[in-house]
Design an enzyme around this catalytic site. Structure first.
Site, PDB file in Angstrom:
ATOM      1  NE  ARG A 141      -3.335   2.243   3.071  1.00 47.60           N
ATOM      2  CZ  ARG A 141      -2.942   3.413   3.589  1.00 47.60           C
ATOM      3  NH1 ARG A 141      -1.665   3.655   3.842  1.00 47.60           N
ATOM      4  NH2 ARG A 141      -3.821   4.342   3.865  1.00 47.60           N
ATOM      5  CG  ASP A 174       0.658   6.559   3.738  1.00 46.62           C
ATOM      6  OD1 ASP A 174      -0.542   6.405   3.982  1.00 46.62           O
ATOM      7  OD2 ASP A 174       1.348   7.498   4.196  1.00 46.62           O
ATOM      8  CD  GLU A 234      -3.857   6.919   1.702  1.00 50.66           C
ATOM      9  OE1 GLU A 234      -4.784   7.424   2.355  1.00 50.66           O
ATOM     10  OE2 GLU A 234      -2.772   7.507   1.526  1.00 50.66           O
TER      11      GLU A 234
HETATM   12  C1  GLC Z   1      -2.440   8.266   4.724  1.00 57.12           C
HETATM   13  C2  GLC Z   1      -2.852   7.471   5.934  1.00 57.12           C
HETATM   14  C3  GLC Z   1      -3.095   8.399   7.086  1.00 57.12           C
HETATM   15  C4  GLC Z   1      -1.830   9.170   7.362  1.00 57.12           C
HETATM   16  C5  GLC Z   1      -1.279   9.845   6.111  1.00 57.12           C
HETATM   17  C6  GLC Z   1       0.142  10.318   6.281  1.00 57.12           C
HETATM   18  O1  GLC Z   1      -3.444   9.106   4.291  1.00 57.12           O
HETATM   19  O2  GLC Z   1      -3.985   6.703   5.650  1.00 57.12           O
HETATM   20  O3  GLC Z   1      -3.516   7.700   8.224  1.00 57.12           O
HETATM   21  O4  GLC Z   1      -2.076  10.139   8.337  1.00 57.12           O
HETATM   22  O5  GLC Z   1      -1.272   8.984   4.993  1.00 57.12           O
HETATM   23  O6  GLC Z   1       1.024   9.250   6.287  1.00 57.12           O
END
Ligand code: GLC
Length: 640
Positions: free
Chosen positions: A285, A287, A329
């Protein structure tokens, strides 16, 4: 940096067709060679775009060349066997039996070893894909739920060791569950060795971040940026006295954004990804991937270069660990998240944030009519890709996701969004939600926290309300599971878990990060009746979905409307012609009637069978849907 895979002394430019030091198992060498021939040109092409300086690029390609060969050599035999298996079923992650689950290890099984004990709960739920929220060494103290990573290769000792992780990956593999790990690629923790070196004056380390020494320049850059945490961490830069400058920190001040224009950063990303793939992760994933490329003067999100990074990364993963999924994400509005599939050459999976928001909007307004078109629009994916579907996750729901689907002035959009959020935060008359406002001071960006159960109204003492809340849960899962993609259940939602008390640690997103007791869900007799009931329902729906070919991610979707279909009903037709399955969901708390003429126009059959309830429905009579009732109408068994 690349020590784990460094083999040293090899001629980097002899990459294609280079002899191996160890004889490769039969068939494998040529497979690897074929994959290089297919994918290396993509790596070279994308990197040319990213790093136009020839010398810099040649050096980068040579480093990647060594990394890729070493990672291939280090890839354990059982994972190579899995690669071959997956290659034979390239649509494996699109199949309807794929059900995901996402959790924080410390709040679920306690440790990585403890998680192995919970596998029976997951398999009974039909889970085939398990996403662990960050498990690597975090920033000390506050760490944004582990998303500030101090060491991307070392498991947080509170959760276990790297060996425990490899054991867990094996155990999951044996249970038919793909392990998904987070790659926090946009930033490192301030505690990370690179950031620490930067603070002590190491210029090479400083060049891996964005450090701006002129305050006016910071203001200029800010002018086109958005804010992710306007209340808790406003703006995008953090002053570091030791640097006499500002570090780019999109998220919290202790999360330093990486500078991908520096090839060192790309090499590190590749090394981390291949390390995790070789530890057994079958999905990664990525991020906050939308933010990785900074193009000053723009919003610095979803830039073309970010897509080039993804295309190059995907090509490399396809060489070393084919079948390993990249998951974007990228919490975008409208159809923007689809860009991360890149015509099938970037990520295989991407979060469908828009769809999630649209489902909640339908529930809030008790009407599907305003959203049908949008819901159909956000369902499409390129071939070989799949949406990651979800109702809730560890993050808040940002209602801005709905903006592109609302006609009218900004004021009109604001008021529609406010009405929806009010419903889930219990702020309007008859509102059932028990959600909690997030970043409430930032009026321009409404967001809500809460578990699935809380948002649909639990707990409640009001007579009849608990039953309605349970019906809403069934309706929402029945809707989500009818969509093309891989649905992921958020930890505890299968048990109707209500909000966790806020202790002051972390931010308000802690509400949906409950501490579960594994002993309870492993022994159902210990569960409260409501949890047992919800668990039974979710298991029923996952098992039905798994057996229904029309729910394959590549199977067509239509979201029909038209005369005879009440506004309250969301209809989703999946599959082709006479084998199609029709989901009907009544999003209102009152019974509604679907006109028989509408129903019979949807199917060539005279009768359909509701897979959920088991009853046969004649298509030549009006169909009454009870409050919040959901049906999955399939052709009679013989014609399915
Ligand atoms: C993504 C995660 C979140 C986090 C952000 C920064 O959006 O899902 O929880 O705060 O990244 O890493």
């Amino acid at each position: 940096m690349a020590a784990l895979f460094e083999t040293g002394g090899e001629d980097a430019h002899a990459f294609v067709g280079a002899p191996f030091e160890q004889p490769a198992p039969k068939g494998e060498r040529s497979d690897f060679g074929t994959r290089i021939a297919a994918h290396w040109p993509v790596v070279a092409r994308e990197l040319k775009r990213l790093y136009p300086q020839v010398g810099q690029r040649d050096d980068l390609l040579a480093r990647l060349d060594r990394l890729v060969r070493a990672a291939h050599k280090a890839r354990p035999a059982h994972l190579k066997a899995r690669d071959i298996r997956l290659a034979a079923t390239p649509d494996w992650f699109q199949r309807p039996n794929q059900i995901g689950y996402s959790l924080y290890v410390d709040r679920f099984g306690g440790t990585l070893s403890g998680l192995i004990e919970t596998i029976p709960h997951l398999t009974a739920l039909g889970v085939t894909y398990l996403h662990l929220l960050p498990i690597f060494l975090p920033q000390s103290g506050e760490s944004d739920g582990g998303f500030a990573v101090a060491d991307h290769r070392r498991v947080d000792p509170r959760l276990g060791t790297n060996a425990d992780l490899a054991r867990l990956a094996r155990a999951l593999d044996e249970a038919g569950i793909t392990l998904c790990l987070d790659v926090v690629c946009n930033h490192t923790a301030r505690d990370h060795a690179w950031a620490q070196a930067a603070l002590t004056g190491d210029e090479a380390a400083q060049a891996r971040y964005h450090i701006i020494r002129d305050e006016r320049r910071v203001a200029e850059i800010e002018a086109t940026l958005d804010e992710v945490f306007p209340d808790d961490a406003p703006k995008n830069f953090t002053y570091e006295p030791a640097l006499s400058g500002w570090v780019w920190t999109t998220f919290y001040p202790y999360q330093w954004d990486l500078n991908y224009a520096n090839p060192d950063v790309f090499v590190e990303l590749v090394d981390v990804v291949l390390t995790l793939a070789n530890l057994g992760a079958g999905a990664l994933r990525l991020d906050a991937v939308a933010y990785i490329w900074k193009d000053i003067g723009t919003i610095c999100r979803g830039r073309p270069e970010a897509h080039a990074v993804l295309a190059a990364l995907r090509a490399i993963v396809d060489i070393v660990a084919p079948g390993t999924l990249l998951k974007a994400e990228a919490i975008e509005t409208g159809n923007a998240a689809a860009a991360y599939f890149g015509d099938g050459h970037e990520c295989q999976l991407a979060y469908n944030n828009a769809l999630m928001g649209l489902i909640w909007a339908t529930l809030a307004g008790k009407s599907a009519a305003p959203w049908r078109h949008a819901i159909e629009e956000v369902a499409a994916t390129p071939e070989g890709s799949s949406w990651l579907l979800y109702l809730r996750c560890h993050d808040d729901i940002g209602w801005d996701v709905l903006s592109p689907f609302i006609d009218g002035t900004p004021l009109v959009r604001r008021s529609v969004i406010d009405r929806i959020a009010d419903q889930f935060e219990g702020k309007s008359p008859a509102a059932f939600g028990k959600g909690i406002p997030f970043q409430a001071n930032a009026t321009h960006r409404r967001a809500t926290n809460g578990t699935l159960a809380a948002l649909v109204g639990l707990p409640t003492d009001e007579p009849g309300e608990e039953d309605l809340a349970i019906l809403r849960i069934i309706l929402l899962y029945a809707t989500l599971f009818a969509f093309p993609g891989l649905p992921v259940i958020w930890m505890g939602d299968e048990l109707g878990t209500t909000n966790a008390p806020l202790t002051g640690e972390g931010d308000g997103r802690a509400a949906q990060r409950p501490l579960l007791n594994a002993a309870d869900f492993l022994d159902q007799s210990r569960l409260k009746p409501l949890s047992r009931l919800v668990l039974g329902i979710v298991r029923h729906l996952t098992s039905l979905r798994a057996a229904c070919p029309a729910f394959h991610a590549a199977s067509p979707i239509v979201v029909p409307g038209g005369e005879g279909l009440p506004d309250a009903v969301l209809a989703i037709r999946r599959g082709l012609d006479d084998s199609a399955v029709l989901m009907l969901g009544n999003f209102s708390p009152a019974p509604v009637t679907v006109d028989w003429r509408w129903l019979s126009a949807q199917t060539p059959h005279f009768a359909l069978v509701d897979l959920i309830g088991g009853q046969t429905i004649g298509c030549e009579a009006d169909l009454v849907l009870e409050p919040y009732q959901a049906l999955w109408l399939a052709p009679p068994a013989a014609s399915r």
